[in-house]
Design a protein around this motif. Sequence first.
Motif, short mmCIF file in Angstrom:
data_model
loop_
_atom_site.label_atom_id
_atom_site.label_comp_id
_atom_site.label_asym_id
_atom_site.label_seq_id
_atom_site.Cartn_x
_atom_site.Cartn_y
_atom_site.Cartn_z
N ASP A 1 -72.29 -42.35 8.66
CA ASP A 1 -71.48 -41.35 9.37
C ASP A 1 -70.69 -40.48 8.38
O ASP A 1 -70.55 -39.26 8.58
N LEU A 2 -70.16 -41.08 7.36
CA LEU A 2 -69.42 -40.32 6.36
C LEU A 2 -70.31 -39.32 5.63
O LEU A 2 -69.93 -38.14 5.45
N GLN A 3 -71.48 -39.73 5.24
CA GLN A 3 -72.37 -38.83 4.52
C GLN A 3 -72.85 -37.68 5.41
O GLN A 3 -72.93 -36.52 4.97
N ALA A 4 -73.15 -37.98 6.66
CA ALA A 4 -73.63 -36.93 7.56
C ALA A 4 -72.52 -35.90 7.84
O ALA A 4 -72.79 -34.69 7.90
N TYR A 5 -71.32 -36.36 7.99
CA TYR A 5 -70.23 -35.42 8.27
C TYR A 5 -69.92 -34.56 7.05
O TYR A 5 -69.62 -33.37 7.18
N ARG A 6 -70.01 -35.14 5.88
CA ARG A 6 -69.77 -34.36 4.67
C ARG A 6 -70.84 -33.27 4.50
O ARG A 6 -70.55 -32.17 4.05
N LYS A 7 -72.06 -33.62 4.87
CA LYS A 7 -73.16 -32.68 4.69
C LYS A 7 -73.06 -31.51 5.66
O LYS A 7 -73.38 -30.36 5.30
N ASN A 8 -72.65 -31.74 6.86
CA ASN A 8 -72.63 -30.69 7.90
C ASN A 8 -71.30 -29.95 8.02
O ASN A 8 -71.22 -28.99 8.80
N ASN A 9 -70.27 -30.38 7.31
CA ASN A 9 -68.95 -29.75 7.41
C ASN A 9 -68.40 -29.50 6.01
O ASN A 9 -67.92 -30.43 5.35
N PRO A 10 -68.46 -28.21 5.55
CA PRO A 10 -67.96 -27.91 4.20
C PRO A 10 -66.48 -28.26 4.03
O PRO A 10 -66.06 -28.65 2.95
N ASN A 11 -65.70 -28.14 5.10
CA ASN A 11 -64.26 -28.45 5.03
C ASN A 11 -63.98 -29.84 5.59
O ASN A 11 -62.99 -30.06 6.29
N TYR A 12 -64.88 -30.78 5.32
CA TYR A 12 -64.75 -32.13 5.88
C TYR A 12 -63.46 -32.82 5.45
O TYR A 12 -62.91 -33.64 6.18
N SER A 13 -62.96 -32.48 4.26
CA SER A 13 -61.78 -33.18 3.75
C SER A 13 -60.53 -32.90 4.58
O SER A 13 -59.57 -33.66 4.53
N LYS A 14 -60.57 -31.80 5.34
CA LYS A 14 -59.41 -31.45 6.17
C LYS A 14 -59.56 -31.98 7.60
O LYS A 14 -58.69 -31.73 8.44
N SER A 15 -60.63 -32.66 7.87
CA SER A 15 -60.90 -33.13 9.23
C SER A 15 -60.26 -34.50 9.48
O SER A 15 -60.35 -35.39 8.63
N ASP A 16 -59.62 -34.63 10.64
CA ASP A 16 -59.04 -35.93 11.02
C ASP A 16 -60.14 -36.96 11.27
O ASP A 16 -59.96 -38.15 10.98
N TYR A 17 -61.23 -36.56 11.82
CA TYR A 17 -62.33 -37.49 12.09
C TYR A 17 -62.88 -38.06 10.79
O TYR A 17 -63.17 -39.26 10.70
N TYR A 18 -63.02 -37.23 9.80
CA TYR A 18 -63.53 -37.71 8.52
C TYR A 18 -62.56 -38.71 7.88
O TYR A 18 -62.99 -39.73 7.33
N ARG A 19 -61.27 -38.41 7.98
CA ARG A 19 -60.28 -39.34 7.42
C ARG A 19 -60.30 -40.68 8.18
O ARG A 19 -60.07 -41.74 7.61
N GLU A 20 -60.59 -40.63 9.46
CA GLU A 20 -60.69 -41.87 10.25
C GLU A 20 -61.90 -42.70 9.80
O GLU A 20 -61.82 -43.94 9.70
N LEU A 21 -63.01 -42.05 9.50
CA LEU A 21 -64.19 -42.76 9.00
C LEU A 21 -63.90 -43.40 7.64
O LEU A 21 -64.32 -44.55 7.38
N GLU A 22 -63.16 -42.70 6.82
CA GLU A 22 -62.79 -43.27 5.51
C GLU A 22 -61.91 -44.50 5.69
O GLU A 22 -62.05 -45.48 4.95
N ALA A 23 -60.99 -44.45 6.64
CA ALA A 23 -60.10 -45.59 6.89
C ALA A 23 -60.90 -46.81 7.37
O ALA A 23 -60.61 -47.95 7.00
N GLN A 24 -61.91 -46.60 8.22
CA GLN A 24 -62.73 -47.72 8.71
C GLN A 24 -63.50 -48.37 7.57
O GLN A 24 -63.59 -49.61 7.49
N LEU A 25 -64.07 -47.56 6.69
CA LEU A 25 -64.80 -48.11 5.56
C LEU A 25 -63.88 -48.90 4.64
O LEU A 25 -64.26 -49.96 4.11
N GLN A 26 -62.63 -48.43 4.50
CA GLN A 26 -61.67 -49.14 3.67
C GLN A 26 -61.27 -50.47 4.31
O GLN A 26 -61.11 -51.49 3.62
N GLU A 27 -61.12 -50.50 5.60
CA GLU A 27 -60.78 -51.74 6.30
C GLU A 27 -61.91 -52.77 6.14
O GLU A 27 -61.65 -53.97 5.93
N LEU A 28 -63.14 -52.33 6.26
CA LEU A 28 -64.27 -53.24 6.11
C LEU A 28 -64.31 -53.83 4.71
O LEU A 28 -64.56 -55.04 4.52
#
Length: 378
Positions: A275-302
């Motif tokens: 999910d992280l890779q797909a969102y980065r590929k389709n959204n140039p401004n992914y770093s500013k997205s709340d959804y992307y930050r949520e995916l990063e938090a889930q990966l960190q929890e795991l």
Amino acid sequence: MAPPAPKPRRRIGFGAGEIIPEPGPSPSPTAAAAPSPPRIQTGGGPKAMVIEPSAPRMSGSGPEPVRAGGRSSIEPRASASSSEGAGRPAAGGVEVVEPQVSKPQVTEPAGAKPSEPAAAPEATAAQPEAVKSQTPDATPDPATPGSKRRIIGAGEALAEPAPAKPAAAKAKPSPSEPTNKPRRPQTGDEFEAAELLSDTSRPPKSNSYFDYQGGKNGSFYQFAKQFKAHLDAFGMKGSVPMNEAPLKMTTGEFINSRPNLKPRWMALMEEVSADLQAYRKNNPNYSKSDYYRELEAQLQELSSFGKGKVGTKRPDLVEIFPGSGQVEVTDITLKFGDRFHAFKTQFYTDLMDAMFPALKASGNEYGGPLKQRLMGPT
């Protein structure tokens, strides 16, 4: 022969039916005026009294006539020649006193001869007393509460009373603070504590029930220790077999030891990474997205969950029912249905199944009274 004097008539409006004589004929020039009796003064000082003699009586019997209004002819009056007491005003000053006006008084005729006019009624209206020696009275005037009588100095003008100052207007209360401010979101720990506190259905600890709340600093190590002490306290030592070996494993080791848990763990890690890779590929401004930050938090929890010893992990609530042979672990969360949290509840359920082989293990992912998901071991 002189004509007889007319009868006196009643006059309406003075006293209670006072009789006012009609004037008679003019007195005879030869008639001698009756000498006026002398005035008698009694005592001295401020309480001196002057006795006004009344008109001569018609006969030697009968009560002495009184003035109209029922007042006696003996009245106290201030004497100018009387001695003044210690309450004399200061030199050059006078005390101003409101004059007391009394009703006019009329005397009844006292045996006037028919040929002579009746004696003229004596004017008894009180004259205003301009000067009166008296100690200044500190008693407040009832007409003006709080005021006091004072001595007016010579040449001092009477001052008009100062107008009362208007009451200061009360400040209007400031408008209350707006109440539509967003509240701080409740944390997972606060939600967990509130739910456990409101649960009154759990019975007290006994030989048929035991519960353990992890709180902030609890762990599965502490859970195992307290359960053994509970069995000893109720004389049930060794009645419920407990395997503590899984607590000493790392998380990865325990996951790999459970054949049905390992595939779920691997699938979850791959799913979040994809999910992280797909969102980065389709959204140039992914770093500013709340959804992307949520995916990063889930990966960190795991990643964090897969590290450390199993025994150091903290359960929310574990309940054991020795009589019915059951053990249940409840994982309270605000992220009900979240894929990582669902896996964590499954991990705890498999841990209870490994620790208590003689009991039936179950897990409950709890998001509220209407949000509960029961699961069994894999």
